[in-house]
Write a protein that holds these residues in place. Structure first.
Motif: not given
Length: 584
Positions: A482-487
């Motif tokens: 909900e608060t973190q993304v890795t691309l």
């Protein structure tokens, strides 16, 4: 360490079996004791007991808060639905099955918030709750979606209680008084059992925050004995990180979510000093078997059933059948996993029977395609799927993480050359119609918070690129909360931002990097609409055409800021914070 308490009797025994100052776990550096946890649980019980409806979706990132809400719901006679995320599409699907939402959901779903603490002494006793009913359907979990659409699986409390008892009988002595640190979410059955139910019953302290990124693990790892719960996708990345946790007091590593590749297991052992203990099971069956193969030429990849779990071969389908106290009844359940038995107590997995697809009236084994690709020195990881798109012919798509040799072919000779060489590795065993027609080469397979590579994530990689000169990089979603993304980003050679920016040696402008962080952040995170400023911007290494980099984003809702970090195997490229307007 307190003695193990049966899960069904745990609520009634909290008051007498464990002292008020017994440690439930840690929120960062703040200790959470039994009295506080018992009070939070009882507040949830009272709140939910007065609510209409029987089914509630629960999603919380804080594991201790989640555990209190879970036990409170069960004591109030509510069935908890356990989604893997709180994304809009997930919530829309849940809304048809539940009577309410609990925790970290958007306000659109009117989630119940945590009850306000009583004004009295937190350590004061509360009335003990009754023993839980083992036949009650306390939980609905979902399959991971790695082999098809996610399916809902109901679970009796007795099933989970039996499995917790199995885990303690099998691994309790080895775990001792270790604290629990996890890279996987408790919103899946593996994380729920290993990070919530088992440690609470066994009296082990939980770390409320999950270590989704290597930096998180380095920050959380305690100076006291601890266990690491992880997955193949996470373990693969940990040895590569420049930031490493203190492993002085690490006691053991558990892994589940898929088989651990031998080279990843060996790298984990070298880096952390422990051979991972692998758990084999499913959402439907719970835990089935375990293994801890030693590295080396004589590595034994066979699985050993857990105590009281019976396994056998279904000779008609060459599939595994299971009978277990972790199932809802005493019947045998046929699985889709094909197996080969070495003896009555050991078996080896041989792919999945349900990964047979039909293409132009031909039966095609996706497992066979993957096995042949992995036998090539050019492929380190491989996944295959049948791609079906409206108005197009069905085609086999292959997703490959190249080895160093494969990467060399890709960089020196191009994608067509690597396609040709990998097709040649398949041609002698695979009919022409079954050869992959779509190829995607990745630095790593996309993985969700459970470390699973889903069909939806792979399908997203097949979307056709726009024909105009791009402003954004090609990107693959690797992890998301909900608060973190890795691309994973691949920088196109024809990116518009390179035009005129040092024509002899084009590099990516810093303003474009900040814009990428904000634009991609808006796609995957619920960010406020306005950008009000920037802080701590640093640009350490240039980014050139064709580069592959990782972008990590973290939304701090309290400070209304988006932190970003761009890095690759060469090191860190850029970092900073984007200040945002008030939350919507």
């Amino acid at each position: 360490m307190p003695e193990f308490i049966d899960m069904l009797a745990l609520p009634a025994m909290w008051s007498s079996a464990r002292a008020d100052d017994h440690l439930i776990g840690w929120r960062n550096r703040d200790a959470v004791g039994n009295a506080q946890f018992r009070r939070e649980t009882d507040q949830w019980r009272q709140l939910l007991a007065n609510r209409g409806g029987n089914n509630f979706a629960l999603y919380m990132q804080d594991t201790i808060a989640f555990a209190a809400a879970l036990f409170g719901a069960w004591q109030a006679g509510k069935t908890v639905y356990l989604p893997s995320d709180a994304l809009p599409e997930t919530c829309k699907a849940l809304a048809a099955d539940v009577d309410g939402f609990i925790g970290d959901f958007e306000q659109e779903w009117r989630p119940l918030a945590a009850p306000a603490p009583d004004s009295g002494n937190l350590a004061s006793a509360v009335a003990p709750a009754a023993t839980l009913d083992g036949d009650f359907i306390g939980l609905v979990v979902y399959t991971s979606g790695s082999t098809g659409a996610a399916q809902a699986i109901p679970k009796k409390l007795s099933q989970m209680s039996n499995e917790v008892a199995t885990l303690d009988a099998l691994f309790g002595a080895r775990a001792g008084a270790s604290e629990i640190v996890s890279t996987v979410s408790h919103q899946h059955i593996y994380g729920l059992l290993f990070k919530v139910l088992w440690p609470i019953c066994a009296g082990r302290a939980i770390h409320a925050r999950s270590a989704f990124f290597p930096e998180d693990l380095a920050a959380i790892a305690p100076q006291r004995p601890w266990l690491l719960l992880s997955s193949p996708a996470h373990l693969k990345r940990l040895p590569e990180s420049p930031v490493q946790p203190d492993i002085t007091r690490l006691q053991a590593i558990f892994s589940s979510g898929g088989p651990l590749l031998p080279d990843v297991a060996a790298a984990t052992q070298r880096q952390f000093g422990h051979n991972p203990i692998e758990i084999y099971g499913s959402s439907e069956t719970g835990g089935i078997a375990w293994r801890q193969p030693l590295p080396g030429i004589e590595r034994d990849d066979s699985w050993q059933p857990m105590p009281h779990v019976d396994v056998r071969l279904n000779t008609e389908h060459d599939c595994l059948e299971v009978r277990s106290p972790h199932l809802p009844d005493g019947n045998w359940l046929r699985m889709a996993d094909k197996v080969e038995f070495a003896d009555q107590q050991k078996f080896t997995l041989r792919g999945r029977a349900d990964r047979i697809v039909k293409l132009e009236e031909k039966r095609i084994s996706l497992d066979q395609i993957e096995r042949l690709l992995l036998a090539s020195p050019l492929a380190a990881e491989a996944r295959a799927m049948l791609h079906q798109a409206s108005g197009q012919r069905d085609r086999i798509a292959a997703f490959v993480v190249p080895t160093a040799a494969g990467r060399g072919v890709l960089e020196q000779q191009g994608k067509l050359a690597l396609n040709t060489q990998l097709r040649a590795a398949l041609a002698e065993a695979i009919e022409s119609v079954a050869l992959p027609r779509m190829w995607r080469y990745l630095d790593a397979m996309p993985a969700n918070t459970q470390g699973k590579t889903t069909l939806a994530a792979l399908s997203a990689l097949l979307e056709e690129p726009t024909p105009t000169r791009p402003l954004l990089p090609e990107h693959t979603l690797m992890q998301r909360t909900e608060t973190q993304v890795t691309l994973q980003l691949r920088v196109p050679e024809d990116l518009l931002y390179f035009e005129g920016h040092f024509p002899e040696t084009p590099i990516l402008p810093g303003v474009a990097q900040v814009n990428w962080a904000l634009e991609l952040g808006r796609r995957y995170l619920p960010l406020p609409p306005d950008c009000t400023g920037m802080q701590a911007l640093k640009f350490q290494r240039v980014i050139v055409p064709g580069a592959t980099v990782s972008l990590e984003l973290e939304h701090d809702m309290q400070k209304s800021a988006l932190a970003f970090r761009l890095h690759s195997a060469d090191g860190q490229h850029a970092s900073g914070r984007i200040l945002l307007g008030n939350s919507r």
